[in-house]
Scaffold this active site. Structure first.
Site, PDB file in Angstrom:
ATOM      1  CG  ASP A  68      -8.008   1.651  26.420  1.00  0.00           C
ATOM      2  OD1 ASP A  68      -6.830   1.316  26.659  1.00  0.00           O
ATOM      3  OD2 ASP A  68      -8.675   2.404  27.162  1.00  0.00           O
ATOM      4  CE1 TYR A 103     -11.586   6.121  33.804  1.00  0.00           C
ATOM      5  CE2 TYR A 103      -9.665   4.687  33.787  1.00  0.00           C
ATOM      6  CZ  TYR A 103     -10.245   5.908  34.063  1.00  0.00           C
ATOM      7  OH  TYR A 103      -9.482   6.934  34.594  1.00  0.00           O
ATOM      8  CE  LYS A 160      -4.413   0.400  34.610  1.00  0.00           C
ATOM      9  NZ  LYS A 160      -5.656   0.644  33.886  1.00  0.00           N
TER      10      LYS A 160
HETATM   11  C1  LIG Z   1      -6.064   2.104  33.450  1.00  0.00           C
HETATM   12  C2  LIG Z   1      -6.700   2.310  32.151  1.00  0.00           C
HETATM   13  C3  LIG Z   1      -6.625   3.535  31.472  1.00  0.00           C
HETATM   14  C4  LIG Z   1      -5.993   4.750  32.082  1.00  0.00           C
HETATM   15  O1  LIG Z   1      -4.627   4.592  32.323  1.00  0.00           O
HETATM   16  P1  LIG Z   1      -3.909   5.560  33.375  1.00  0.00           P
HETATM   17  O2  LIG Z   1      -2.468   5.145  33.322  1.00  0.00           O
HETATM   18  O3  LIG Z   1      -4.568   5.314  34.685  1.00  0.00           O
HETATM   19  O4  LIG Z   1      -4.109   6.948  32.899  1.00  0.00           O
HETATM   20  C5  LIG Z   1      -7.185   3.619  30.221  1.00  0.00           C
HETATM   21  N1  LIG Z   1      -7.782   2.568  29.653  1.00  0.00           N
HETATM   22  C6  LIG Z   1      -7.869   1.381  30.273  1.00  0.00           C
HETATM   23  C7  LIG Z   1      -8.532   0.247  29.571  1.00  0.00           C
HETATM   24  C8  LIG Z   1      -7.344   1.210  31.541  1.00  0.00           C
HETATM   25  O5  LIG Z   1      -7.458   0.033  32.151  1.00  0.00           O
END
Ligand SMILES: *Cc1c(COP(=O)(O)O)cnc(C)c1O
Length: 458
Positions: free
Chosen positions: A264, A169, A292
């Site tokens: 990511d 994701y 995060k």
């Molecule tokens: C949470 C997450 C996102 C998205 O971040 P948001 O602050 O919710 O937009 C993208 N990539 C990864 C790996 C994530 O865990």
């Protein structure tokens, strides 16, 4: 009971008592009333879909406050929290240092749309302690960070396609709301209404842990793959820990094909260690995204790379990216306070050892009972899987019917004062605020919940 539990902690396989007592459901009157109201304001009553309790029992709990490893809902129920706002709260809720820094900075105003020294301060904390980024850009969410990283990769390489993996994701930008089509190597199919088919065609989706699929994708779209994007350690669809060898293969394939490798690390950055999954694997990605944890609970995202790659971002270069509230001083303050704590020597070691002990005794319990249950884990991340597979490394390896068991477990844990994210595909987090005492309490509740999941009729 305590004695028997001790045996489990020490790995003894002696007799373990069966406990099949269901507890009464928690009171949800106030949460339920708030939910009725919120449904009149927001689609599904929520501002992010996974909060809606669609795949577990009951209706969403409305949270009133959090402190340390605890949260309290509107009905006054208290929970030991393992969701941690989906990852940011590695220090626990309402950490004094973070709260104090935010309160201090807020006295001077909340936003200027002009640079502040606080941005330098957070950037310095990150760049000086990180081998993988030389220059960075702050955004306000993880989605924004990843979306911008993709644009940077395309702008830098003058190529169009990106390769992503089923089971990873990367936020909800158009290029990334794409799932695998049929066949080994195909264009992606949109995984959301509203994403044009033509956008999805720029994203190639392949399975994790499949070298051949990657090689074929590069061959099929030769010269047009701008980047391969992978979660540092995929942790948004179960915890799909990849082999070192595979990540090395990714790195080599990208280099050989002139494509950028994007890690990511929005969830793994500052979670598995200060330098995230890149340091865990000892592999240098070309672009990294964080989010995060770097906001200390406030909205922050970030992408970074070498100074050379980052020079392509405007105003230096031609790749446009901006944000009214980017680098917001209050959010920077929270990040500075949080990362200062994380950069203390021994922080991760202590946290990870504590989390690993917690997970190991849960696994010992389940194994001693012969339950088809495995805890996958890395650092302070864990994922409860109802499986007998030794490894789960692709999205396909997850059995969707096992989620029925998670549903029961989730209900039983809530009734015992333990809060997990409301989906069996989500990981849990141990924070620095969980003490041995709360982890012992949580273990006992998890043991009872597992007994109920596997012995529903005593
Ligand atoms: C949470 C997450 C996102 C998205 O971040 P948001 O602050 O919710 O937009 C993208 N990539 C990864 C790996 C994530 O865990």
């Amino acid at each position: 009971m305590l004695d028997q539990i001790k045996k489990i902690f020490t790995g003894s396989e002696e007799e373990i008592p069966m406990n099949t007592n269901r507890k009464p459901d928690i009171s949800r009157e106030k949460s339920a009333a708030l939910y009725e109201k919120s449904k009149t304001y927001f689609p599904g009553g929520v501002n992010s879909p996974v909060r809606a309790f669609k795949s577990v029992y009951g209706t969403p709990l409305f949270i009133q406050k959090g402190d340390g490893c605890y949260i309290w809902d509107a009905d006054g129920n208290q929970f030991i929290d393992f969701c941690a706002s989906w990852g940011p709260l590695i220090l626990g809720h309402n950490h004094a240092k973070v709260r104090e820094k935010v309160t201090e900075v807020m006295q001077n105003g909340m936003s200027f749309g002009a640079p502040t020294a606080l941005e330098n301060e957070l950037a310095e904390l990150i760049i000086k302690n990180n081998r993988f980024v030389e220059k960075i850009r702050f955004t306000s969410s993880g989605t924004e960070a990843v979306m911008s990283a993709i644009r940077l990769a395309r702008g830098y390489t003058n190529r169009n396609k990106i390769i992503k993996f089923e089971g990873c994701y990367h936020g909800h930008s158009d290029s990334l709301l794409v799932k695998a089509g049929s066949g080994l190597v195909t264009f992606g199919e949109t995984s959301s209404a509203g994403v044009p088919k033509s956008f999805a065609e720029e994203t190639i989706v392949i399975a994790l842990n499949d070298k051949q699929a990657l090689t074929e994708a590069f061959a099929q779209f030769q010269g047009d793959v701008a980047a391969v994007i992978i979660e540092g350690i995929p942790a948004n669809n179960g915890l799909l820990i990849q082999d070192q060898d595979y990540i090395e293969f990714l790195r080599e394939s990208c280099t050989a094909n002139g494509a950028l490798l994007i890690f990511d690390e929005v969830i793994t950055g500052f979670r598995v260690g200060f330098e995230g999954a890149a340091a865990h694997y000892g592999i240098k990605p070309d672009i990294v995204t964080y989010g995060k944890i770097i906001g200390g609970g406030l909205p922050v995202g970030m992408y970074g790379a070498s100074a050379e790659i980052m020079s392509h971002i405007s105003p230096e270069g031609g790749v446009y990216q901006a944000g009214t509230l980017s680098g917001n001083p209050v959010a920077m303050a929270a990040g500075i306070a949080a990362l200062t704590e994380l950069s203390r020597s021994g922080f991760y070691k202590e946290l990870n050892v504590k989390a690993q002990e917690f997970v190991a005794s849960i696994q010992r319990f389940a194994t001693a009972r012969n339950y088809k249950f495995k805890v996958f884990t890395i650092g302070s991340i864990f994922w409860f899987a109802f499986t007998d597979k030794e490894k789960i490394q692709t999205a396909e390896d997850i059995d969707p019917t096992s989620m029925e068991k998670f549903k029961v477990m989730h209900r039983e844990l809530l009734n015992r004062g333990i809060y997990l994210g409301p989906s069996g595909y989500e990981v849990g987090f141990v924070s620095a605020a969980h003490t041995k005492i709360e982890l012992e309490k949580a273990k006992r509740a998890i043991f009872e919940a597992l007994d109920l999941v596997f012995n529903p009729h005593p």
